[in-house]
Motif scaffolding. Sequence first.
Motif, PDB file in Angstrom:
ATOM      1  N   HIS A  18       7.689  46.199 -10.912  1.00  0.00           N
ATOM      2  CA  HIS A  18       8.252  46.014 -12.420  1.00  0.00           C
ATOM      3  C   HIS A  18       9.019  45.032 -12.907  1.00  0.00           C
ATOM      4  N   GLY A  19       9.547  44.196 -12.038  1.00  0.00           N
ATOM      5  CA  GLY A  19      10.289  43.000 -12.535  1.00  0.00           C
ATOM      6  C   GLY A  19      10.965  42.453 -11.217  1.00  0.00           C
ATOM      7  N   GLY A  20      11.849  41.115 -11.543  1.00  0.00           N
ATOM      8  CA  GLY A  20      12.395  40.653 -10.654  1.00  0.00           C
ATOM      9  C   GLY A  20      11.876  39.690  -9.765  1.00  0.00           C
ATOM     10  N   VAL A  21      12.677  38.837  -9.154  1.00  0.00           N
ATOM     11  CA  VAL A  21      12.163  37.466  -8.395  1.00  0.00           C
ATOM     12  C   VAL A  21      11.962  38.184  -6.879  1.00  0.00           C
ATOM     13  N   ILE A  22      10.724  37.797  -6.107  1.00  0.00           N
ATOM     14  CA  ILE A  22      10.434  38.342  -5.136  1.00  0.00           C
ATOM     15  C   ILE A  22      10.438  36.913  -4.047  1.00  0.00           C
ATOM     16  N   VAL A  23      11.157  36.801  -3.056  1.00  0.00           N
ATOM     17  CA  VAL A  23      10.999  35.771  -2.326  1.00  0.00           C
ATOM     18  C   VAL A  23      10.452  35.780  -0.823  1.00  0.00           C
ATOM     19  N   LEU A  24       9.595  35.013  -0.783  1.00  0.00           N
ATOM     20  CA  LEU A  24       8.680  35.128   0.607  1.00  0.00           C
ATOM     21  C   LEU A  24       8.980  34.022   1.779  1.00  0.00           C
ATOM     22  N   THR A  25       9.309  34.614   2.669  1.00  0.00           N
ATOM     23  CA  THR A  25       9.586  33.570   3.667  1.00  0.00           C
ATOM     24  C   THR A  25       8.452  33.416   4.861  1.00  0.00           C
ATOM     25  N   GLU A  26       7.439  34.411   4.781  1.00  0.00           N
ATOM     26  CA  GLU A  26       6.473  34.214   5.801  1.00  0.00           C
ATOM     27  C   GLU A  26       5.285  34.486   4.857  1.00  0.00           C
ATOM     28  N   PRO A  27       4.172  33.733   5.214  1.00  0.00           N
ATOM     29  CA  PRO A  27       3.021  33.950   4.747  1.00  0.00           C
ATOM     30  C   PRO A  27       2.320  35.351   4.909  1.00  0.00           C
TER      31      PRO A  27
END
Length: 411
Positions: A18-27
Amino acid sequence: MDRYGAPTLGGHYEGLRHGGVIVLTEPPSGAAAELFYRSLHSGCAVAIPFGENPGFDFLKSKLTEFGTVSPSAEGPHELWWGGIGWSKLSASADGATIRPRIVSYYPFGSDPDDIRSLRRSLDELELDSHIEPVAAELGEQVLCFEKAEFLARMWQRYSEPLLFVEAGATLCEAPLLPSALGCDVALHKWNRWEMSARTLYLGRTARAGQLLRSWHHLAASYPSIWDGYLLDQAWGLTSSEGPLDTVWLPRSYHAMKGDLAAARATILHSEQTTTTSLGPDPGFAGLVRAARRAGRTGARDAFMVMTSEAANENGVAVILRDIEANDARAVAATVEAVTGAFAADCGGYKRFELSLCALKDDLGAAQAAAQQARYRILEIAPGQSIPRDFFAAHAYHTADHAVMTACHLFP
């Protein structure tokens, strides 16, 4: 983060976010990328701190690209961020305190009717502007060099951020999004990857000035080449040399008469959607029209360029190969190690260029470019140990070293 909330690490794809920043470090894999995409809400932003890795390209292609921050010696990775729509950021643009100065031109002696709708819309929105005639060498066709020269003059004349729009455009609302985000440069990518010079924002930053100077120089050197390609090259060069904060403008800032975006346009251009001049010159060689890959510099461009205080012109090209077949963190750690090694001890090299190669064709292109520049070529692999004296250990044995060699330094 002020707009989206505290960041969290991605990796779990169950349920709607529903919101927020999602940080992806692996594809993610193909299936995981689809599940992740379906879990997003318009109030979410996705940040990829290792955005230079092509393993993330598939996920990026499914998202709306908000912008990139290019690498530097201090942070040697390309931060990419995006989401599923611009609504959250567009709504916050109303709070922008700095309004850009709108600049445009029209060929001297041409019909001034093309500029009247732009002037009228600027007056209605009470925006500061500057519009002037330019003496184009080809009559009513303004060359890329003349456009870049005009913008260079405006850069020197005014102190506020600049937003260039082509003559004949109409502003439907105040174009505040770039200044609200505080970026160096903002532009639209036509057909997803090809940069358009019809709408161009330049913030009052040193990096924006560097981009403008590079574009101006390239246009002066190659006056017959279309402006979008030279802007792409200037962007790639500037991005490789320092942290260029770029916003990829939504279609509402590049809408055309007759297309679906026209009803919600911020900037409406007078050309029809099918006008061939909006994209690349169809007669331009396909070899040098490679698509800009997912908002990042590719293997045919140096991902990162560093210079030292060495009193010579020797250069070294480091090629990091097989990056798509390796763990993203291993690739990132190797990038950090090799850039840190050059910063610690340049080994007598004046210039260091780092290229990231996933495919065999990319590797050949990077090698050919380095050989043409007469650089020493060093090939390394992800996860390889890079000592602090890496460049000193592979320095030239003589100052007039004539033959460039490719050293394969795999563990």
